[in-house]
Scaffold this motif. Structure first.
Motif, PDB file in Angstrom:
ATOM      1  N   ARG A   1       0.917  -1.359   0.104  1.00  0.00           N
ATOM      2  CA  ARG A   1      -0.167   0.099   0.153  1.00  0.00           C
ATOM      3  C   ARG A   1       0.785   1.366   0.042  1.00  0.00           C
ATOM      4  O   ARG A   1       0.685   2.351  -0.873  1.00  0.00           O
ATOM      5  N   MET A   2       1.680   1.161   0.708  1.00  0.00           N
ATOM      6  CA  MET A   2       2.788   2.279   0.788  1.00  0.00           C
ATOM      7  C   MET A   2       3.570   2.514  -0.404  1.00  0.00           C
ATOM      8  O   MET A   2       3.761   3.683  -0.869  1.00  0.00           O
ATOM      9  N   ALA A   3       3.888   1.495  -0.849  1.00  0.00           N
ATOM     10  CA  ALA A   3       4.774   1.217  -2.047  1.00  0.00           C
ATOM     11  C   ALA A   3       4.030   1.792  -3.263  1.00  0.00           C
ATOM     12  O   ALA A   3       4.447   2.836  -4.171  1.00  0.00           O
ATOM     13  N   LEU A   4       2.959   1.347  -3.401  1.00  0.00           N
ATOM     14  CA  LEU A   4       1.872   1.937  -4.636  1.00  0.00           C
ATOM     15  C   LEU A   4       1.547   3.523  -4.316  1.00  0.00           C
ATOM     16  O   LEU A   4       1.530   4.213  -5.269  1.00  0.00           O
ATOM     17  N   ASP A   5       1.723   3.788  -3.279  1.00  0.00           N
ATOM     18  CA  ASP A   5       1.652   5.701  -3.252  1.00  0.00           C
ATOM     19  C   ASP A   5       2.776   6.141  -3.582  1.00  0.00           C
ATOM     20  O   ASP A   5       2.595   7.460  -3.990  1.00  0.00           O
ATOM     21  N   THR A   6       3.812   5.465  -4.057  1.00  0.00           N
ATOM     22  CA  THR A   6       4.939   6.260  -4.358  1.00  0.00           C
ATOM     23  C   THR A   6       4.954   6.266  -5.997  1.00  0.00           C
ATOM     24  O   THR A   6       5.917   6.666  -6.487  1.00  0.00           O
ATOM     25  N   LEU A   7       4.044   5.513  -6.523  1.00  0.00           N
ATOM     26  CA  LEU A   7       4.027   5.235  -8.099  1.00  0.00           C
ATOM     27  C   LEU A   7       4.253   6.271  -8.892  1.00  0.00           C
ATOM     28  O   LEU A   7       2.975   7.143  -8.636  1.00  0.00           O
ATOM     29  N   GLN A   8       5.072   6.588  -9.742  1.00  0.00           N
ATOM     30  CA  GLN A   8       4.856   7.939 -10.599  1.00  0.00           C
ATOM     31  C   GLN A   8       5.374   7.626 -12.104  1.00  0.00           C
ATOM     32  O   GLN A   8       6.172   6.719 -12.094  1.00  0.00           O
ATOM     33  N   LEU A   9       4.418   8.352 -12.949  1.00  0.00           N
ATOM     34  CA  LEU A   9       4.785   8.096 -14.254  1.00  0.00           C
ATOM     35  C   LEU A   9       5.591   9.284 -14.811  1.00  0.00           C
ATOM     36  O   LEU A   9       5.566  10.310 -14.560  1.00  0.00           O
ATOM     37  N   SER A  10       6.607   8.938 -15.585  1.00  0.00           N
ATOM     38  CA  SER A  10       7.319   9.870 -16.508  1.00  0.00           C
ATOM     39  C   SER A  10       7.359   9.760 -17.964  1.00  0.00           C
ATOM     40  O   SER A  10       7.025   8.688 -18.467  1.00  0.00           O
ATOM     41  N   MET A  11       8.075  10.743 -18.604  1.00  0.00           N
ATOM     42  CA  MET A  11       8.168  10.572 -20.219  1.00  0.00           C
ATOM     43  C   MET A  11       6.797  10.186 -20.844  1.00  0.00           C
ATOM     44  O   MET A  11       6.733   8.839 -21.502  1.00  0.00           O
ATOM     45  N   ASP A  12       6.007  10.741 -20.658  1.00  0.00           N
ATOM     46  CA  ASP A  12       4.289  10.538 -21.149  1.00  0.00           C
ATOM     47  C   ASP A  12       3.862   9.037 -20.700  1.00  0.00           C
ATOM     48  O   ASP A  12       3.450   8.596 -21.392  1.00  0.00           O
ATOM     49  N   GLY A  13       4.210   8.936 -19.658  1.00  0.00           N
ATOM     50  CA  GLY A  13       3.471   7.638 -19.087  1.00  0.00           C
ATOM     51  C   GLY A  13       4.378   6.319 -19.359  1.00  0.00           C
ATOM     52  O   GLY A  13       3.919   5.135 -19.233  1.00  0.00           O
ATOM     53  N   ARG A  14       5.668   6.290 -20.162  1.00  0.00           N
ATOM     54  CA  ARG A  14       6.159   5.290 -20.676  1.00  0.00           C
ATOM     55  C   ARG A  14       7.281   4.602 -19.550  1.00  0.00           C
ATOM     56  O   ARG A  14       7.760   3.486 -19.668  1.00  0.00           O
ATOM     57  N   ILE A  15       7.571   5.477 -18.599  1.00  0.00           N
ATOM     58  CA  ILE A  15       8.489   4.960 -17.427  1.00  0.00           C
ATOM     59  C   ILE A  15       7.599   5.039 -16.125  1.00  0.00           C
ATOM     60  O   ILE A  15       6.871   6.213 -15.845  1.00  0.00           O
ATOM     61  N   ALA A  16       7.718   4.143 -15.503  1.00  0.00           N
ATOM     62  CA  ALA A  16       6.879   3.909 -14.077  1.00  0.00           C
ATOM     63  C   ALA A  16       8.072   3.895 -13.012  1.00  0.00           C
ATOM     64  O   ALA A  16       8.763   2.650 -13.185  1.00  0.00           O
ATOM     65  N   LEU A  17       8.057   4.654 -11.829  1.00  0.00           N
ATOM     66  CA  LEU A  17       9.082   4.431 -10.651  1.00  0.00           C
ATOM     67  C   LEU A  17       8.111   4.239  -9.429  1.00  0.00           C
ATOM     68  O   LEU A  17       7.164   4.702  -9.172  1.00  0.00           O
ATOM     69  N   MET A  18       8.721   3.054  -8.702  1.00  0.00           N
ATOM     70  CA  MET A  18       8.170   3.080  -7.320  1.00  0.00           C
ATOM     71  C   MET A  18       9.303   2.836  -6.312  1.00  0.00           C
ATOM     72  O   MET A  18      10.184   2.515  -6.561  1.00  0.00           O
ATOM     73  N   THR A  19       8.721   3.131  -4.897  1.00  0.00           N
ATOM     74  CA  THR A  19      10.126   3.135  -3.850  1.00  0.00           C
ATOM     75  C   THR A  19       9.512   2.315  -2.910  1.00  0.00           C
ATOM     76  O   THR A  19       8.314   2.674  -2.249  1.00  0.00           O
ATOM     77  N   VAL A  20      10.489   1.617  -2.202  1.00  0.00           N
ATOM     78  CA  VAL A  20      10.247   1.090  -0.732  1.00  0.00           C
ATOM     79  C   VAL A  20      11.253   1.778  -0.164  1.00  0.00           C
ATOM     80  O   VAL A  20      12.639   1.464  -0.115  1.00  0.00           O
ATOM     81  N   THR A  21      11.020   2.485   0.765  1.00  0.00           N
ATOM     82  CA  THR A  21      12.300   3.277   1.843  1.00  0.00           C
ATOM     83  C   THR A  21      12.523   2.420   2.907  1.00  0.00           C
ATOM     84  O   THR A  21      11.674   1.348   3.280  1.00  0.00           O
TER      85      THR A  21
ATOM     86  N   GLN B   1       6.437   1.153 -20.372  1.00  0.00           N
ATOM     87  CA  GLN B   1       7.368   0.387 -21.047  1.00  0.00           C
ATOM     88  C   GLN B   1       8.450  -0.137 -20.280  1.00  0.00           C
ATOM     89  O   GLN B   1       8.952  -1.335 -20.424  1.00  0.00           O
ATOM     90  N   VAL B   2       8.870   0.791 -19.413  1.00  0.00           N
ATOM     91  CA  VAL B   2       9.869   0.350 -18.534  1.00  0.00           C
ATOM     92  C   VAL B   2       9.363   0.651 -16.940  1.00  0.00           C
ATOM     93  O   VAL B   2       8.923   1.760 -16.903  1.00  0.00           O
ATOM     94  N   ALA B   3       9.714  -0.303 -16.026  1.00  0.00           N
ATOM     95  CA  ALA B   3       9.586   0.228 -14.717  1.00  0.00           C
ATOM     96  C   ALA B   3      10.621  -0.053 -13.705  1.00  0.00           C
ATOM     97  O   ALA B   3      11.418  -0.951 -14.132  1.00  0.00           O
ATOM     98  N   ALA B   4      10.816   0.704 -12.720  1.00  0.00           N
ATOM     99  CA  ALA B   4      11.691   0.569 -11.657  1.00  0.00           C
ATOM    100  C   ALA B   4      11.286   0.527 -10.412  1.00  0.00           C
ATOM    101  O   ALA B   4      10.541   1.330 -10.110  1.00  0.00           O
ATOM    102  N   LEU B   5      11.691  -0.393  -9.584  1.00  0.00           N
ATOM    103  CA  LEU B   5      11.438  -0.344  -7.924  1.00  0.00           C
ATOM    104  C   LEU B   5      12.666  -0.150  -7.262  1.00  0.00           C
ATOM    105  O   LEU B   5      13.713  -0.994  -7.336  1.00  0.00           O
ATOM    106  N   LEU B   6      12.790   0.866  -6.517  1.00  0.00           N
ATOM    107  CA  LEU B   6      13.984   1.363  -5.723  1.00  0.00           C
ATOM    108  C   LEU B   6      13.803   0.886  -4.299  1.00  0.00           C
ATOM    109  O   LEU B   6      12.741   1.299  -3.605  1.00  0.00           O
ATOM    110  N   LYS B   7      14.478  -0.059  -3.945  1.00  0.00           N
ATOM    111  CA  LYS B   7      14.171  -0.864  -2.522  1.00  0.00           C
ATOM    112  C   LYS B   7      15.496  -0.285  -1.680  1.00  0.00           C
ATOM    113  O   LYS B   7      16.499  -0.599  -1.958  1.00  0.00           O
ATOM    114  N   GLU B   8      15.278   0.405  -0.615  1.00  0.00           N
ATOM    115  CA  GLU B   8      16.172   1.014   0.163  1.00  0.00           C
ATOM    116  C   GLU B   8      16.617   0.230   1.241  1.00  0.00           C
ATOM    117  O   GLU B   8      15.728  -0.075   2.492  1.00  0.00           O
TER     118      GLU B   8
END
Ligand SMILES: [Mn+2]
Length: 323
Positions: A208-228, A256-263
């Motif tokens: 739930r917390m991770a999904l709150d960080t979901l953000q799209l860039s480059m016209d929605g082609r890149i998705a980034l998510m973070t778990v701190t 098209q590409v997604a990244a999850l940053l796990k701290e």
């Protein structure tokens, strides 16, 4: 398809000539790592061999139903006195994150990553295989080795782990192996439920917390998510609880590409990358000292979150622009 018959026969011969056999896999082991380690151990135990199973990190909770999982030890150093050390799913020895491996006189490398550096005395690398588990299944079948029922379960768990229950790495052989394993008596639905259907509640709190960080860039082609690190602490979660989170980011329309940053530790990020379609993530991951596959790769970055996120985003933008 490359024929690995000679390689697997040669490796099996050297293993059966050994008495004390160590088998390790990569740090933060997953279903292919654990399933393949246990599968190979089952074949060797059936020959009366002494097998030492070890990893840097513990068996994930959802895999603690596999027969003999308790035999997998958590160690920092490879014990002395082994005749041979088998690396499962390690593109390089340092992926195991263990010390003392250099002391072992014979190294065997069994992997399906195309970026494997073939560092061992005996190397069996099959990038066409969906998981290491099916490589070991081929070995068992071709050499006609006796195997207990647990062997087939281990292989099936490796297969559903690396394909995310038949979503990725799907080639005709993937289904042939699944078919044969079910014919051997494996309960496919039961194993899928065990591996993907029994999560602890803390995973959902973290998601739930991770999904709150979901953000799209480059016209929605890149998705980034973070778990701190603080999110992990807030719900008493650990690294393994983030397994599969990056897929939610990828499964967004237009991404098209997604990244999850796990701290994992403060300012120490493990970055999971996933791609749809024909994008090859591997060169990017390798540029940052990471590795993996074309559509699923990972790397490690140090630094504050803003900085790490900016670097990942810039790299992914460059990738999509074809730089
Ligand atoms: Mn794998």
């Amino acid at each position: 398809m490359t024929d690995h018959a000679d390689t697997m026969a040669w490796i099996w011969q050297r293993l059966t000539e050994s008495d004390r056999i160590g088998i390790c896999s990569h740090a933060y082991p997953d279903g292919d790592a654990i399933g393949s380690q246990l599968a190979l151990a089952e074949l060797l135990w059936a020959q009366g061999k002494e097998v030492i199973l070890m990893n840097r990190h513990n068996v994930p909770e959802n895999l603690r139903f596999l027969k003999n999982w308790e035999a997998v030890q958590v160690v920092e150093s490879v014990p002395a006195g082994l005749d041979v050390l088998v690396f499962i799913e390690c593109t390089e020895p340092r992926r195991a994150d263990l010390t003392g491996w250099e002391q072992c006189p014979l190294w065997v490398n069994i992997d399906h990553h195309v970026c494997n550096t073939r560092y061992a005395h005996l190397n069996w690398v099959a990038p066409e295989a969906p998981c290491v588990g099916t490589m070991l299944y081929e070995l068992q079948q071709r050499l006609g080795l006796p195997a207990p029922p647990a062997f087939y379960e281990d292989i099936y768990v490796a297969l559903i782990s690396d394909t995310a229950n038949f979503q990725y790495n799907l080639k005709p052989n993937t289904f042939r192996w699944a078919y044969e394993l079910v014919q051997q008596g494996v309960s496919a639905e039961e194993l899928a439920r065990r591996v993907f259907g029994q999560y602890p509640e803390r995973r959902w709190r973290l998601l739930r917390m991770a999904l709150d960080t979901l953000q799209l860039s480059m016209d929605g082609r890149i998705a980034l998510m973070t778990v701190t690190h603080s999110m992990l602490q807030a719900v008493d979660a650990r690294y393994e609880d983030t397994e599969g989170f990056v897929d939610y980011a990828l499964k967004t329309q237009g991404v098209q590409v997604a990244a999850l940053l796990k701290e994992i530790e403060p300012s120490h990020f493990r970055v999971s990358l996933r791609a749809n379609g024909r994008i090859d993530l591997l060169p990017l991951a390798q540029r940052f000292g990471g590795g993996g596959h074309a559509r699923a790769a990972a790397l490690v970055l140090q630094g504050p979150w803003e900085e790490v996120q900016a670097r990942v985003l810039a790299a992914l933008e460059g990738l999509l622009k074809g730089e």
